[in-house]
Scaffold this motif. Structure first.
Motif, mmCIF file in Angstrom:
data_model
loop_
_atom_site.group_PDB
_atom_site.id
_atom_site.type_symbol
_atom_site.label_atom_id
_atom_site.label_comp_id
_atom_site.label_asym_id
_atom_site.label_seq_id
_atom_site.Cartn_x
_atom_site.Cartn_y
_atom_site.Cartn_z
ATOM 1 N N LEU A 103 -9.340 -10.869 3.293
ATOM 2 C CA LEU A 103 -9.869 -9.508 3.369
ATOM 3 C C LEU A 103 -8.851 -8.546 3.991
ATOM 4 N N LEU A 104 -7.992 -9.086 4.854
ATOM 5 C CA LEU A 104 -7.039 -8.198 5.543
ATOM 6 C C LEU A 104 -6.107 -7.499 4.554
ATOM 7 N N LEU A 105 -5.851 -8.146 3.416
ATOM 8 C CA LEU A 105 -4.914 -7.561 2.444
ATOM 9 C C LEU A 105 -5.426 -6.243 1.867
ATOM 10 N N ALA A 139 1.612 -7.470 -2.425
ATOM 11 C CA ALA A 139 2.972 -7.520 -1.889
ATOM 12 C C ALA A 139 3.737 -6.258 -2.272
ATOM 13 N N ARG A 140 3.572 -5.843 -3.533
ATOM 14 C CA ARG A 140 4.244 -4.615 -3.985
ATOM 15 C C ARG A 140 3.778 -3.402 -3.197
ATOM 16 N N ARG A 141 2.454 -3.344 -2.964
ATOM 17 C CA ARG A 141 1.918 -2.168 -2.277
ATOM 18 C C ARG A 141 2.366 -2.128 -0.813
ATOM 19 N N PHE A 142 2.435 -3.287 -0.186
ATOM 20 C CA PHE A 142 2.889 -3.299 1.207
ATOM 21 C C PHE A 142 4.340 -2.865 1.317
ATOM 22 N N LEU A 143 5.133 -3.285 0.317
ATOM 23 C CA LEU A 143 6.541 -2.900 0.302
ATOM 24 C C LEU A 143 6.654 -1.379 0.167
ATOM 25 N N ARG A 144 5.875 -0.838 -0.768
ATOM 26 C CA ARG A 144 5.911 0.610 -1.030
ATOM 27 C C ARG A 144 5.518 1.400 0.221
ATOM 28 N N HIS A 145 4.473 0.938 0.927
ATOM 29 C CA HIS A 145 4.009 1.679 2.109
ATOM 30 C C HIS A 145 4.674 1.206 3.393
ATOM 31 N N ARG A 146 5.647 0.311 3.245
ATOM 32 C CA ARG A 146 6.372 -0.222 4.405
ATOM 33 C C ARG A 146 5.415 -0.810 5.463
#
Lengths: 86, 528, 385
Positions: free
Chosen positions: B228-230, B276-283
Motif C-alpha cells: 500500500l505504501l507504493l 519505480a518510474r513515478r518515484f524516479l520522476r518525483h525524486r
C-alpha cells in the motif's frame, strides 16, 4: 463551488464535497479535539472512519467523525473537549 | 422497504444483502442481479467504490486527480452496471452494526423467500450446517489446495429456510443470503509520539487525497511496510507533496524465492515498474530496512526518527506529515460475531474461512475480497463475481456456469501472489523495543505501554482480554481496531513470542461492528 | 493450600487465608478474572437483598470492601475504582412504590439504610431521571468496584503463588481426604483445597466425587460511550429485585443503570438460563436499551459501543455455598454467588479463612453449608431442571 462554515468562531471556506476534516486540514488546522484523560490534541488519523480520533462537535452534535461527514454551508464546527458532552 | 417491516414478522425483501459497496461488493451485487436476484447493496458512505475507488464528490477536481487511481475505467463500468440495474437497491448511509441469522417458518425456497419468519437464536441456524451433506464442508476444499469444482455442483450450503437480518442504524434489512464485503482497515503499531496530529495512517493520507484532494502536509514521510505504501507515496508526490522518503521496514529481497506467483501475475510486475518510474520522476527516495521509532513534536508533528530494527542507523527527518501503515487487516467483526470460523494468515491477520465459492462456515453467509484475506482489488472483483454466481446457482437450483471455473483459477493465482506479499511484509517485531513507558498504546482510552506492561508482569494478565479488562486498552470508541494487534503482541511477556491465535481473534472480533445509538438498539425490542 | 479459581471470590479467599498465616497457591485454567468476574459491573449491593443470610454476608462485605479500598490497598495506591456512590431504586407506579416501601421497611430492620425519596425530590439525586416516576428509595451503602482490577489487586496483595493457565484435572485424594490437585502443569500437594471455580465449581466438586449444582444464568451488559458524570448513582427499577430472586429460565430484564469513573455508563440486567450459549440475543439487548431509556431518556441518543455477555454461577436456592464439603475432608467450597459475587467476595474469603483455621466467624456459616443440596432442601428438583 465553495461552502462557508465556522471553526471555533473563525470563518472558513471549503470546496463543496469536502469532509469537515478535509476542509479543516486544507485550511491548515490539524487538530480539533482534546482527549478526555490527558487533554492532548488530536485530528485525522485513519481517515476512513475506523479510529474515531477525529471526533468533533458539529452544530452542537458531539462525536461526529470529521473524516466522514461532508461539510455543509453554515456548519458551526467547534473543537471537542473530552467526551464532548461536557 | 425493509425498514417498514411489520411487527412480529418481517418480509425477506432481498435475495442477497451485500454489505460494503467497494469493488468486491459491487461485483457481487451486479453478478447476482444479472442472474435475476434482488440485491440490497449497503454502505455506510455516500458513494460507490469503497476505499480503493474512493473519489471526490462531483465538481471537486484537480489536475492530478487521474494519477490517484488505477483501473478507473473498470470502476466506471461496474458503477454503471450498479446504477442501471433494476434489481440492485443501493442503500447508502446505512451503518451495519450486526447481522442476525434467523430461521424461516416452514421450508421456503431460497429465491422466493418472501414471507413470515420468526427470529430464533442464531445458534440454531448455525448449528444446522452440521446436518448438511458433506459437499458443504467449508474449509476442507480450501485446505486441500482448492481442488475446487469436483462434486460441489449441488446447492448445499444454505440451509433451507435460513435467512438473515442485517441490523443497521436505519432498521433491519432482511435477505436470504449475505455477502460480507467490508474490506479492511489499516494495521498500525504504537511508537512514541504516534498520537501527534500530523501522523496519519498511510491509507488515511491516501483517503484524504482521493476523497478531498487535500494533502496531509507539504513534507511527508511514508513508512511502515507493505504494498500500500507504493500508491500512497506516488499519489502524494503526484499531488505536489515533497515525499522525503518511502521507508519499508522490511528488506524486500525474498520475492525472488517465489518466482511462480510472480511470473503468473505479470500485471503485478508491470505495476511495480510503473511505480519505480513515478518515484524516479518525483525524486522519491526509497529505503528499506528502516522503521519509524519516534515521532517528535509538542502539539504537532515536527520530525520523525527512523532506525534499523536493532536501533542502529538512526536518522531524524523533519517533516509535517507521516503516513504510516503495517499492512491491512480484514474487517470481519460482523462475520465473527455471527459465528463464522476464522482463518489465520502468515502476517498475523485474521480473515474469514471460505470455501472455493466464498462460502463461510455459516450457511448463506459469504465473504469476498479482503474479508477472506487481504489480496487486492483484482481478487476482490473476482471473488465478488464468484460469490454472486454461487448464490445465483443456489437460488436457481441449477449447476454453476462454466465461467466460474476460469474465475476461480484467476482468483487462486492472485491469492497465491498475495500470500507471497504477506510473507515479505510482516510487522517487524522490533517495534516493541522502541516503546517508552509513557507511549500511548490505546489511543482512545489513553492507556500507556507502562500500564499494559504492569498488567502483564504484575497483575496476572496472560492474555489480551485480561489486559483489556485491567487497563481499558481497546475499550474506547474504536473498540480495539487500532490497538488490538499491538495489545495482542504485548500480552506476551516475551517479545520473541508471537501473539496467540486467541488474542489475534479477540483483536478482530467486536460485539457491535459500529457504535449504535441506544434508541436504535431499543427499537429491536419496541418493534415487537 | 490451594485455591481453585482466580476470580473475585478466589482472590478474596487467597487474601484472607494468607492473612491467617497459610501459604496459598491459586490455580486457574485461564487468566485472572477470566470468568464471571471479568463480565460484570462490579456491584457491591445491599439494596437488592431482603433480610436473611445473604444480606448479612453483604453487610459484612460492605465493611471489608470499604476498609480494603480506603485503608489497606487503597492507602498503597493500589486502586480498583472503589466508589461508594449509593444506589437509587425507583418505582414507576404507585403500586410498585408501595411494595418497595414494605420491602425497605424489612431491610431497615435488618441493618440496611434505606431512605424514602418522594417523587419530587428524586431529581436532587438524579437530575436526568425520567420525570414520570412514582417514588424511590436511597441506599447510601451501595457501592461499586472495577471487578477485574479488584480481583487482580487482591490476588497480588495476598502474595499467593499464581498458577494461571493451569487447569485442574483431578483431585489427589487418600482416605476420603484431599491431598492436593492435579493440574495440566503438574501436581500441587495441599491438605486444603478451596473450590472457588465459579461456573466450573460443580465440575471441581465432581472431580472430588462430590457435587454442587451450579448452573449458568446468562446476562448482558451494555456499555455506552464515555460520558460526563450525568448519572451519579446506581439507579434501577424496583422490578429488578423480583428478577434477582426469580428462578424462571426465561428472559427477565429490568433496567439497571450506572455511571463509571472511566466515563461509560453500564446498563444491565438481563437474566436467562440458556446454558453457556454466547449467541448474542438482540432482543435482550434491545430490551435493556429500552429500559435504560425509560429511566434516563437522554440515553436515547447516546452511543452504545459494546456489550458483554456473562454467566452468573447460580445455585437453585439463590444462596452461595461457603464451607466444608459434606463428604470430602479438606475440600471447601466458595461458589455459587450468582450475580453478587463481587459484593460478597471479601466476607466469603473471611468466612472460609475462619472455617479453615477454626476461629470464630463474623457471619453465621450454617445457611451457606454446601451439603444442603445433598440432604434435600427441596431444591434438588429445581437443580435438575
Amino acid at each position: 463551488m465553495t461552502v462557508d462554515f465556522t471553526f471555533d468562531g473563525r470563518p472558513m471556506t471549503a470546496e463543496s464535497g469536502q469532509t469537515v476534516g478535509g476542509a479543516l486540514l486544507a485550511a491548515g488546522v490539524l487538530s480539533w479535539r482534546t482527549t478526555r484523560v490527558n487533554g492532548r490534541p488530536r485530528g485525522l488519523f485513519c481517515g476512513i472512519g475506523v479510529c474515531f480520533d477525529c471526533l468533533v462537535t458539529v452544530n452542537g452534535e458531539p462525536n461526529v467523525r470529521a473524516c466522514l461527514v461532508p461539510v455543509s454551508h453554515g456548519d458551526v464546527v467547534v473543537t471537542q473537549e473530552g467526551d464532548g458532552r461536557g | 422497504m425493509a425498514e417498514n417491516a411489520s411487527d412480529a414478522a418481517f418480509d425477506v425483501a432481498f435475495d442477497v444483502a451485500v454489505i460494503g459497496a467497494g469493488p468486491a461488493g459491487m461485483a457481487a451485487a451486479t453478478t447476482a442481479a444479472d442472474h435475476g436476484l434482488r440485491v440490497a447493496l449497503i454502505d455506510a458512505g455516500r458513494q460507490l467504490g469503497g476505499q480503493y475507488f474512493r473519489h471526490p464528490a462531483p465538481g471537486l477536481t484537480a489536475p492530478w486527480s487521474a494519477e490517484l487511481h488505477h483501473g478507473w475505467a473498470e470502476f466506471e463500468r461496474l458503477a454503471a452496471r450498479v446504477e442501471t440495474s433494476p434489481r440492485v437497491e443501493v442503500l447508502f448511509e446505512h451503518q451495519v452494526w450486526a447481522v442476525e441469522a434467523v430461521e424461516a417458518v416452514g421450508s421456503v425456497p431460497a429465491v422466493a423467500a418472501v414471507g413470515s419468519v420468526e427470529p430464533v437464536p442464531a445458534g440454531a441456524a448455525v448449528g444446522s450446517v452440521e446436518s448438511v451433506p458433506a459437499g458443504a464442508a467449508v474449509g476442507s476444499a480450501e485446505l486441500a489446495g482448492a481442488v475446487a469444482s469436483v462434486g460441489v455442483a449441488e446447492p448445499v450450503s444454505v440451509a433451507v429456510g435460513t435467512a438473515f437480518k442485517v441490523l443497521t442504524d436505519r432498521g433491519p434489512i432482511a435477505a436470504t443470503s449475505v455477502v460480507l464485503a467490508t474490506g479492511a482497515y489499516e494495521r498500525v503499531v504504537p511508537f512514541p509520539g504516534w498520537d501527534l496530529p500530523g501522523v496519519f495512517t498511510a491509507g488515511g493520507a491516501q483517503a484524504l487525497l482521493k476523497g478531498n484532494l487535500v494533502l496531509p502536509g507539504r513534507r511527508v514521510v511514508v513508512a511502515g511496510t507493505g504494498p500500500l505504501l507504493l500508491p500512497v507515496a506516488a499519489g502524494l508526490a503526484a499531488a505536489g507533496a515533497n515525499v522525503l522518503g518511502l521507508y519499508d521496514a522490511n528488506r524486500v529481497r525474498g520475492y525472488a524465492k517465489h518466482p511462480i506467483p510472480l511470473l503468473t501475475n505479470p500485471a503485478k510486475l508491470a505495476e511495480g515498474l510503473d511505480f519505480a518510474r513515478r518515484f524516479l520522476r518525483h525524486r522519491v527516495p526509497l529505503r528499506s530496512g528502516y522503521l519509524v521509532v519516534e515521532a517528535q513534536g509538542t502539539d504537532l508533528l515536527e520530525a520523525v526518527v527512523l532506525a534499523r530494527p536493532d536501533g542502529t542507523g538512526r536518522r531524524r527527518v523533519e517533516c509535517d506529515a507521516l503516513a504510516i501503515g503495517y499492512g491491512l487487516a480484514p474487517q470481519i467483526d460482523l462475520g465473527l460475531t455471527l459465528g463464522c470460523e476464522p482463518r489465520y494468515l502468515a502476517d498475523g491477520t485474521v480473515a474469514l474461512r471460505v470455501d472455493t465459492d466464498q462460502r463461510t462456515t455459516v450457511p448463506g453467509f459469504y465473504a469476498v475480497g479482503e474479508t477472506a484475506g487481504v489480496a487486492g482489488v483484482q481478487t476482490s472483483l473476482a471473488e465478488g463475481e464468484i460469490a454472486g454466481l454461487a448464490i445465483a446457482a443456489q437460488a436457481g437450483g441449477g449447476s454453476r456456469p462454466a465461467d466460474a471455473v476460469a474465475l476461480r483459477r484467476r482468483r487462486d493465482r492472485q491469492r497465491a501472489f498475495a500470500d507471497v506479499i504477506r510473507l515479505q511484509h510482516p510487522v517487524p517485531p522490533a517495534w516493541r523495543a522502541h516503546l517508552t513507558g509513557d507511549t500511548v498504546v490505546c489511543r482512545c482510552e489513553e492507556v500507556s505501554a507502562h500500564a499494559v506492561t504492569e498488567a502483564v508482569a504484575e497483575l496476572g494478565a496472560a492474555d489480551a482480554r485480561t489486559v483489556k479488562l485491567l487497563t481499558r486498552a481497546g475499550m474506547g470508541w474504536c473498540q480495539g481496531r487500532v490497538c488490538g494487534y499491538a495489545v495482542a503482541c504485548l500480552a506476551q511477556r516475551d517479545p520473541d513470542v508471537p501473539p496467540s491465535a486467541a488474542d489475534l481473534l479477540a483483536a478482530a472480533k467486536r460485539p457491535l461492528a459500529r457504535p449504535v445509538p441506544l434508541g436504535v438498539l431499543a427499537e429491536q425490542d419496541r418493534r415487537k | 493450600m490451594v485455591v481453585v479459581g482466580a476470580g473475585m471470590v478466589g482472590a478474596a479467599c487467597a487474601l484472607y487465608l494468607a492473612r491467617a498465616g497459610l501459604a496459598v497457591t491459586v490455580v486457574d485454567r485461564g487468566p485472572v478474572a477470566g470468568g464471571t468476574s471479568g463480565a460484570g459491573e462490579g456491584n457491591l449491593l445491599v439494596s437488592d437483598k431482603g433480610p436473611g443470610p445473604e444480606l448479612d454476608l453483604a453487610l459484612r462485605s460492605q465493611e471489608l470492601w470499604r476498609s480494603l479500598a480506603e485503608e489497606e490497598l487503597g492507602a498503597r495506591g493500589e486502586s480498583f475504582e472503589y466508589e461508594a456512590k449509593g444506589g437509587l431504586v425507583v418505582a414507576f407506579t404507585p403500586a410498585d412504590f408501595a411494595a418497595l416501601q414494605v420491602f425497605a421497611a424489612t431491610q431497615n430492620e435488618a441493618g440496611v439504610r434505606a431512605e424514602e425519596v418522594p417523587a419530587e425530590q428524586l431529581s436532587e439525586f438524579e437530575p436526568h431521571l425520567a420525570p414520570d416516576v412514582a417514588g424511590g428509595f436511597w441506599y447510601p451503602q451501595d457501592a461499586q468496584v472495577m471487578p477485574a482490577l479488584a480481583a487482580a489487586r487482591l490476588l497480588k496483595a495476598s502474595g499467593a503463588a499464581l498458577r494461571l493457565g493451569s487447569a485442574v484435572t483431578g483431585l489427589l485424594m487418600s482416605d476420603g481426604a484431599v491431598r492436593g490437585v492435579r493440574t495440566t502443569s503438574g501436581e500441587i500437594p495441599a491438605r486444603i483445597v478451596v473450590n472457588a471455580a465459579g461456573l466450573w465449581s460443580g465440575a471441581i466438586a465432581e472431580l472430588a466425587g462430590s457435587a454442587l449444582p451450579v448452573q449458568p444464568r446468562r446476562g448482558f451488559v451494555l456499555v455506552t460511550e464515555p460520558l460526563p458524570p450525568l448519572i451519579r448513582h446506581k439507579v434501577y427499577s424496583a422490578a429488578y429485585v423480583s428478577d434477582v430472586s426469580s428462578s424462571d429460565a426465561a428472559l427477565q430484564s429490568s433496567g439497571v443503570v450506572e455511571g463509571t469513573p472511566s466515563g461509560p455508563v453500564l446498563i444491565g440486567a438481563s437474566r436467562e438460563r440458556v446454558g453457556l450459549d454466547r449467541t448474542p440475543s438482540y432482543d435482550a439487548l434491545g430490551r435493556l436499551a429500552g429500559q435504560a431509556a425509560e429511566l434516563f431518556p437522554f440515553l436515547e441518543r447516546v452511543a452504545v459501543q459494546r456489550y458483554y455477555c456473562g454467566f452468573r454461577p447460580y445455585l437453585p436456592d439463590h444462596l452461595s455455598a461457603i464451607g466444608p464439603d459434606a463428604h470430602v475432608a479438606g475440600l471447601y467450597h466458595a461458589a455459587g454467588h450468582e450475580g453478587a459475587g463481587i459484593g460478597l467476595a471479601p466476607a466469603t474469603g473471611e468466612l472460609i479463612a475462619a472455617l479453615v483455621t477454626g476461629t470464630k466467624p463474623m457471619v453465621d456459616p450454617e445457611p451457606f453449608r454446601p451439603g444442603r443440596f445433598a440432604d434435600g432442601c427441596g431444591c434438588s428438583e429445581e437443580a435438575a431442571r
